[in-house]
Enzyme design. Structure first.
Site, PDB file in Angstrom:
ATOM      1  CB  CYS A  77      -0.903   0.019   1.220  1.00 16.95           C
ATOM      2  SG  CYS A  77      -1.927  -1.453   1.415  1.00 16.95           S
TER       3      CYS A  77
ATOM      4  NE  ARG B 210       4.667   1.197  -1.678  1.00 16.52           N
ATOM      5  CZ  ARG B 210       5.488   0.908  -0.685  1.00 16.52           C
ATOM      6  NH1 ARG B 210       6.776   1.172  -0.805  1.00 16.52           N
ATOM      7  NH2 ARG B 210       5.056   0.367   0.426  1.00 16.52           N
TER       8      ARG B 210
ATOM      9  CD1 TRP C 262      -1.669  -6.512  -1.410  1.00 14.08           C
ATOM     10  CD2 TRP C 262      -0.774  -5.760  -3.298  1.00 14.08           C
ATOM     11  NE1 TRP C 262      -1.144  -7.593  -2.078  1.00 14.08           N
ATOM     12  CE2 TRP C 262      -0.584  -7.160  -3.240  1.00 14.08           C
ATOM     13  CE3 TRP C 262      -0.277  -5.064  -4.404  1.00 14.08           C
ATOM     14  CZ2 TRP C 262       0.072  -7.880  -4.241  1.00 14.08           C
ATOM     15  CZ3 TRP C 262       0.379  -5.781  -5.388  1.00 14.08           C
ATOM     16  CH2 TRP C 262       0.539  -7.168  -5.310  1.00 14.08           C
TER      17      TRP C 262
ATOM     18  CG  ASN D 100       0.534   1.669   3.961  1.00 16.08           C
ATOM     19  OD1 ASN D 100      -0.548   1.785   3.397  1.00 16.08           O
ATOM     20  ND2 ASN D 100       1.653   2.153   3.450  1.00 16.08           N
ATOM     21  N   GLY D 101      -0.383  -1.785   6.563  1.00 18.74           N
ATOM     22  CA  GLY D 101      -0.097  -2.831   7.551  1.00 18.74           C
ATOM     23  C   GLY D 101      -1.354  -3.580   7.946  1.00 18.74           C
TER      24      GLY D 101
ATOM     25  CD  GLU E  80      14.837 -20.139  -6.860  1.00 16.81           C
ATOM     26  OE1 GLU E  80      14.684 -18.905  -6.978  1.00 16.81           O
ATOM     27  OE2 GLU E  80      14.233 -20.968  -7.578  1.00 16.81           O
TER      28      GLU E  80
ATOM     29  CE  LYS F  11      15.695 -16.358  -8.243  1.00 16.32           C
ATOM     30  NZ  LYS F  11      14.930 -17.265  -9.104  1.00 16.32           N
TER      31      LYS F  11
ATOM     32  CD  GLU G 104      15.337 -17.116 -13.303  1.00 22.27           C
ATOM     33  OE1 GLU G 104      14.143 -17.049 -13.623  1.00 22.27           O
ATOM     34  OE2 GLU G 104      15.732 -16.895 -12.141  1.00 22.27           O
TER      35      GLU G 104
ATOM     36  CG  HIS H 204      23.339 -42.372  -8.988  1.00 22.16           C
ATOM     37  ND1 HIS H 204      23.518 -43.729  -9.093  1.00 22.16           N
ATOM     38  CD2 HIS H 204      23.042 -42.122  -7.687  1.00 22.16           C
ATOM     39  CE1 HIS H 204      23.308 -44.292  -7.911  1.00 22.16           C
ATOM     40  NE2 HIS H 204      23.025 -43.347  -7.035  1.00 22.16           N
TER      41      HIS H 204
ATOM     42  CE  LYS I 183       8.405 -10.908 -10.911  1.00 20.99           C
ATOM     43  NZ  LYS I 183       9.489 -11.608 -10.218  1.00 20.99           N
TER      44      LYS I 183
END
Length: 602
Positions: free
Chosen positions: A2, A27, A74, A98-99, A477, A481, A484, A500, A597
């Site tokens: 937010c 945001r 948000w 916010n929060g 991961e 990364k 990518e 193996h 994205k």
């Protein structure tokens, strides 16, 4: 997530606030609103959707006044709608927030008994009514009294029709700054919102409550007047959106502790996991005999770890599928099957198609995603939002670790519903994950070492990543990364599988990144590392302070945490390794070639 903008001075407030909200659009948000005040009268306009919708309304209904507040929301409590958009009102009190207010349900029940009427589904409206309840002519004192009753992490910006040109701000674990101009002040949740008007800011500290007028700022902490220095910011507006970081990806790596805190907020109360948007009955949950986690890319790696969590704490068999494969194979599904799609954007084409197939075959669906009211969220019976905030960099960082936190919460929730976890177990485990943000911050403080590593290793053409148990997906991961964003060939493997096949690749030119933190399989992992060293491989170890490896060319040390939570900590070194190598090579970190994205095509 937010965004907040406030202004008090001599200029028209509305254009300044609208401009500030536009600068915070990056945001992410789902609704917006502005309230301005003139001669003790407050005018408010709110609208669902993009700011352009609000702007069209403002074109025909200009808001007068030289003081005002604005907000981009948000959704966390209540779906995106005009009634749930901020600002919220209680008689003479108007505010944005916010929060999350963790105890809003109890406060709301109490206020309703006292006759207060609620017009929204938000936790924010509770704050407005609570301030009004305490109001006895002194606006600042009313806010101070109300804040004492609030639990959670939040920032509040409020104004009172009875107190001209005065805005009261509250900061508690949620960003808020005050910008200084010539007989005017600007309030914002993030510097970019008002950087075109001032570069001089006061940064509120947690627990601060400020009374802001055009000519002064009085800041109180625990009721005592305090000073917060005015600091000059040299950022350009475009750099400010990145918070001064070189790339959005780096900024988002550093945002992970905050993102984890936001994902956990409001999810626990006295030994009970609270997931209010699941929307499945206890009977539905008790009937679940099998769970299928479906995802793509980084989200698939998160789902692999989620399998460990759910099988351990709910004792329900779990399958993990790549969505693009799942949608084209025969599926064994019935009403006792729970399907859990995992997606950052909530729009991933293969994951959405898999969800629809499963739902049509009779499965119950709970999704994990980051975007409120996204397609996947709308199609699911229930949803668990990650609250990571917008992730701009293509390579996922904070979305990944918040997915892990969300999957952990889901596992505890299911374990609780199935009777496998007692309240005391939940309390202990939630306390452990609540401590993670601070432990992640310790890892972030070690960033300079990764810059030197990149200088020494950026010319290598191949990397191998190894891990076991919870950290096997972290090896996958880490490899993803690196390939990518740096375009270096990298492979992730279960360390026990190295003999193996991949062991044939080991030589003196091969960097091997190994997760060797404390675990039940630590000794097994050490044996795998010794196999690499015996073949002159270059071992880069992610390990704990007491377990550094003497034969490794690099030891990246992370705090020791519960084994099941170690992936959230160990992900950060993987992100730093990839980021700094890519940056050293001069690659486009935020927008790597050939990638998008949100993958909305098959």
């Amino acid at each position: 997530m937010c965004g907040i903008v406030g202004y008090t001075g001599s200029r028209a407030a509305m254009p300044i606030i609208l401009e500030g909200l536009k600068r915070l659009e990056y945001r992410g948000y789902d609704s917006a609103g502005i309230a301005t005040m003139q001669d003790g009268n407050c005018s408010t306009i709110k609208e669902k959707g993009k700011l352009m919708n609000l702007e069209k309304l403002l074109a025909s209904s200009h808001l007068p006044g030289s003081m005002g507040i604005g907000h981009t929301r948000w959704a966390t409590h209540g779906k995106p709608s005009v009634s749930n958009a901020h600002p919220h009102q209680s008689d003479n009190i108007y505010l944005v927030h916010n929060g999350i207010i963790e105890n809003h349900k109890k406060l709301k029940a109490s206020l309703e008994k006292e006759g207060y009427t609620f017009l929204s589904q938000t936790d924010t409206e509770v704050i407005a009514h609570l301030i009004r309840k305490h109001y006895q002519g002194d606006f600042l004192e009313a806010v101070m009294a109300a804040v004492k009753q609030l639990k959670g992490a939040f920032s509040i910006v409020a104004m009172d029709t009875m107190t001209p040109q005065s805005i009261v701000c509250v900061k508690k674990e949620s960003p808020l700054v005050i910008g200084t101009g010539a007989d005017e002040h600007f309030i914002a949740s993030d510097i970019p919102a008002v950087l075109s008007h001032t570069r001089d800011f006061q940064f509120l500290e947690d627990g601060d409550i400020a009374l802001v007028t055009p000519g002064s700022v009085q800041i109180y902490h625990d009721g005592v007047l305090v000073e917060r220095p005015v600091k000059t910011v040299s950022w350009s507006p475009s750099a400010a959106e990145k918070g001064g970081y070189k790339h959005f990806m780096l900024k988002e790596i550093y945002e992970q502790p905050r993102a984890i805190r936001d994902t956990l907020m409001g999810k626990h109360d006295d030994g009970e996991i609270l997931l209010s948007d699941i929307h499945l009955s206890d009977g539905d949950l008790a009937a679940v005999e099998r769970i299928q986690l479906v995802a793509c890319g980084t989200s698939w790696h998160a789902a692999m770890i989620g399998k460990y969590y759910i099988e351990k704490y709910a004792a329900i068999p779990v399958e993990v599928d790549i969505a693009s494969e799942y949608r084209y194979r025969p599926k064994i599904i019935n009403p006792t099957t729970l399907v859990v799609p995992v997606s950052q954007s909530g729009e991933t084409a293969d994951t959405l198609a898999a969800l629809k197939d499963a739902k049509q075959l009779g499965a119950k669906v709970i999704c994990i995603c980051n975007v409120v009211d996204s397609s996947i969220a709308r199609e699911s019976h229930g949803v668990l939002y990650t609250n990571a905030g917008p992730e701009i960099g293509v390579a996922s960082t904070k979305a990944f670790t918040t997915q892990l936190a969300a999957l952990y919460l889901l596992a505890l929730f299911l374990g609780q519903k199935c009777g496998h976890l007692k309240a005391k177990d939940i309390k202990r485990k939630f306390k452990a994950i609540e401590a993670l943000p601070e432990q992640m911050e310790q890892v972030l403080s070690d960033e300079p070492r990764y810059t030197e590593f990149a200088r020494n290793f950026h010319n290598h053409q191949d990397f191998l990543f190894l891990g076991r148990s919870y950290n096997f997906p972290i090896a996958l991961e880490g490899a993803l990364k690196l390939k990518e964003i740096s375009y270096i060939h990298a492979e992730g493997y279960a360390a026990g599988e190295m003999k193996h096949g991949p062991i044939a690749l080991i030589d003196k030119e091969m960097p091997v990144v190994v997760v060797a933190t404390a675990s039940e399989v630590y000794e097994k992992t050490i044996s795998n590392i010794e196999e690499v060293m015996a073949r002159n491989g270059l071992v880069i170890a992610i390990t704990n302070p007491d377990n550094q490896l003497s034969g490794a060319v690099e030891n990246f040390v992370v705090p020791e945490v519960d084994e099941e939570l170690s992936p959230l900590v160990n992900a950060i070194p993987m992100q730093f390794l990839a980021y700094h190598i890519a940056d050293y090579k001069g690659c486009d970190v935020d927008q790597p070639r050939n990638l998008a994205k949100s993958v909305t095509v098959e």
